[in-house]
Design a protein around this motif. Structure first.
Motif, PDB file in Angstrom:
ATOM      1  N   GLU A  93      -1.611  -5.344  -3.429  1.00 44.34           N
ATOM      2  CA  GLU A  93      -2.969  -5.447  -3.022  1.00 44.34           C
ATOM      3  C   GLU A  93      -3.245  -7.022  -3.018  1.00 44.34           C
ATOM      4  OE1 GLU A  93      -7.233  -3.985  -4.610  1.00 44.34           O
ATOM      5  OE2 GLU A  93      -5.526  -3.024  -5.577  1.00 44.34           O
TER       6      GLU A  93
ATOM      7  N   ASN B 245      -0.334  -3.147  -7.650  1.00 42.51           N
ATOM      8  CA  ASN B 245      -1.391  -2.486  -8.508  1.00 42.51           C
ATOM      9  C   ASN B 245      -0.828  -1.448  -9.426  1.00 42.51           C
ATOM     10  OD1 ASN B 245      -3.681  -1.466  -9.802  1.00 42.51           O
ATOM     11  ND2 ASN B 245      -5.002  -1.070  -7.871  1.00 42.51           N
ATOM     12  N   THR B 246      -0.504  -0.278  -8.885  1.00 42.08           N
ATOM     13  CA  THR B 246       0.122   0.561  -9.346  1.00 42.08           C
ATOM     14  C   THR B 246       1.746   0.526  -9.954  1.00 42.08           C
ATOM     15  OG1 THR B 246       0.626   1.789  -7.418  1.00 42.08           O
ATOM     16  CG2 THR B 246      -1.507   2.425  -8.680  1.00 42.08           C
TER      17      THR B 246
ATOM     18  N   ASN C  19       0.509  -2.754 -15.868  1.00 43.14           N
ATOM     19  CA  ASN C  19      -0.082  -2.028 -14.716  1.00 43.14           C
ATOM     20  C   ASN C  19      -1.613  -2.595 -14.443  1.00 43.14           C
ATOM     21  OD1 ASN C  19       2.022  -0.032 -14.468  1.00 43.14           O
ATOM     22  ND2 ASN C  19       1.473   1.241 -16.027  1.00 43.14           N
ATOM     23  N   GLY C  20      -1.972  -2.523 -13.044  1.00 44.06           N
ATOM     24  CA  GLY C  20      -3.438  -2.657 -12.608  1.00 44.06           C
ATOM     25  C   GLY C  20      -3.328  -4.005 -12.202  1.00 44.06           C
ATOM     26  N   CYS C  21      -2.269  -4.403 -11.856  1.00 47.69           N
ATOM     27  CA  CYS C  21      -2.162  -6.007 -11.352  1.00 47.69           C
ATOM     28  C   CYS C  21      -2.935  -5.928 -10.078  1.00 47.69           C
ATOM     29  CB  CYS C  21      -0.787  -6.414 -11.375  1.00 47.69           C
ATOM     30  SG  CYS C  21      -0.788  -8.043 -10.643  1.00 47.69           S
ATOM     31  N   GLN C  22      -4.082  -6.558  -9.678  1.00 55.62           N
ATOM     32  CA  GLN C  22      -4.707  -6.463  -8.461  1.00 55.62           C
ATOM     33  C   GLN C  22      -4.712  -7.996  -7.882  1.00 55.62           C
ATOM     34  OE1 GLN C  22      -8.338  -4.793  -9.329  1.00 55.62           O
ATOM     35  NE2 GLN C  22      -7.468  -2.797  -9.138  1.00 55.62           N
TER      36      GLN C  22
END
Length: 301
Positions: free
Chosen positions: A242, A262-263, A288-291
């Protein structure tokens, strides 16, 4: 002075241009020196060096040859409360001068009509911030990320808009006064997210790198001067790229690419190998969730 504020809606991009009560075409004279006469009249300094264009800034003008009864103008408007403290110092209060920003001409005129001017020592700044009426640019469905650069080398900023459902980025050529043409599509991966614009191959033209979330890759689009060539695909070998950044991580003089997945719970590092080319991904575990990702030296090493 213009800035762009973005409001993204379904199938269109709403652009608000900030006029900020300024117009960079209205500044001081281009003469950046003095207009001293043989008498030695001249301006050597102004403090403070900036003030709002709404006026009201108390300034001190330093120099030589000032006479009692001298007048002062700022951007062609009379300064108020002029006091000639000595032959080397004048104080006054700047007038309001709307729609004027940047270096501003200050002129001192003695009672004997001798005049001196400097336009490199004081600048007006925006005193208020406002927005012009919104204009709408049709982009196609689901616009998300944006980039601004001059991709056609005409000296005017263009706009890139990523369309996540179409799997493409549209390039809208700008006219230099805030208007943009209909978009020219560039095919990317599925659900394009972050759009980066930098010269990757040293030819002086900005190229594009797009992180594509659903296809788990990034695409590199080299600028040909008349458009963009066929993209090179860089697989992240993980899910959901992302955010991204281009920087030189290994100090070899080549730009490297980092994507935030992200995932996937990691970031992918693609080391630059040449003009617009990159090595296979090296993945570094995160949460997790690294945007988003930034590149900065935090430990001084």
């Amino acid at each position: 002075m213009r800035t762009v504020n973005k409001l993204i809606g379904l199938g269109c991009l709403l652009l608000c241009f900030s006029v900020a009560q300024c117009d960079n075409t209205t500044t001081g004279t281009a003469d950046m020196g003095t207009a001293d006469l043989p008498s030695g009249l001249g301006i050597s300094g102004i403090a403070p060096a900036t003030g709002p264009n709404s006026g009201g800034t108390a300034i001190t003008i330093s120099g030589n040859g000032f006479q009692s009864g001298a007048t002062v103008t700022v951007a062609g408007v009379a300064c108020t409360g002029v006091t000639v403290a000595s032959s080397t110092s004048i104080t006054c209060t700047t007038p309001a001068k709307s729609m004027t920003c940047g270096p501003t001409a200050i002129v001192v005129t003695n009672p004997d009509s001798q005049t001196t001017m400097r336009s490199d020592l004081f600048a007006y700044q925006s005193g208020t911030l406002g927005f012009a009426a919104m204009t709408t640019l049709n982009t196609g469905a689901a616009p998300r990320h944006l980039a601004v650069d001059d991709w056609n080398s005409d000296g005017k900023l263009d706009l890139a808009v990523g369309l996540i459902t179409a799997g493409q980025v549209n390039i809208h050529n700008g006219d230099g006064i805030g208007n943009f043409a209909a978009g020219n599509p560039i095919s990317t991966g599925m659900q394009p997210r972050m759009i980066l614009s930098k010269d990757l191959n040293g030819d002086g033209k900005p190229d594009l790198v797009v992180a594509n979330q659903l296809s788990n890759n990034a695409t590199v689009h080299l600028n040909t001067g008349t458009g963009f060539g066929n993209p090179t695909t860089l697989s992240t070998n993980t899910m959901g790229p992302e955010g991204s950044v281009l920087t030189d991580l290994n100090n070899d003089g080549k730009l490297d690419l980092v994507t935030a997945n992200n995932t996937g719970g990691n970031v992918s590092i693609f080391l630059g190998t040449g003009p617009g080319t990159f090595a296979a991904a090296q993945n570094v575990t995160t949460a997790n969730g690294c945007q988003a990702v930034v590149a900065i030296d935090v430990n001084g090493v």
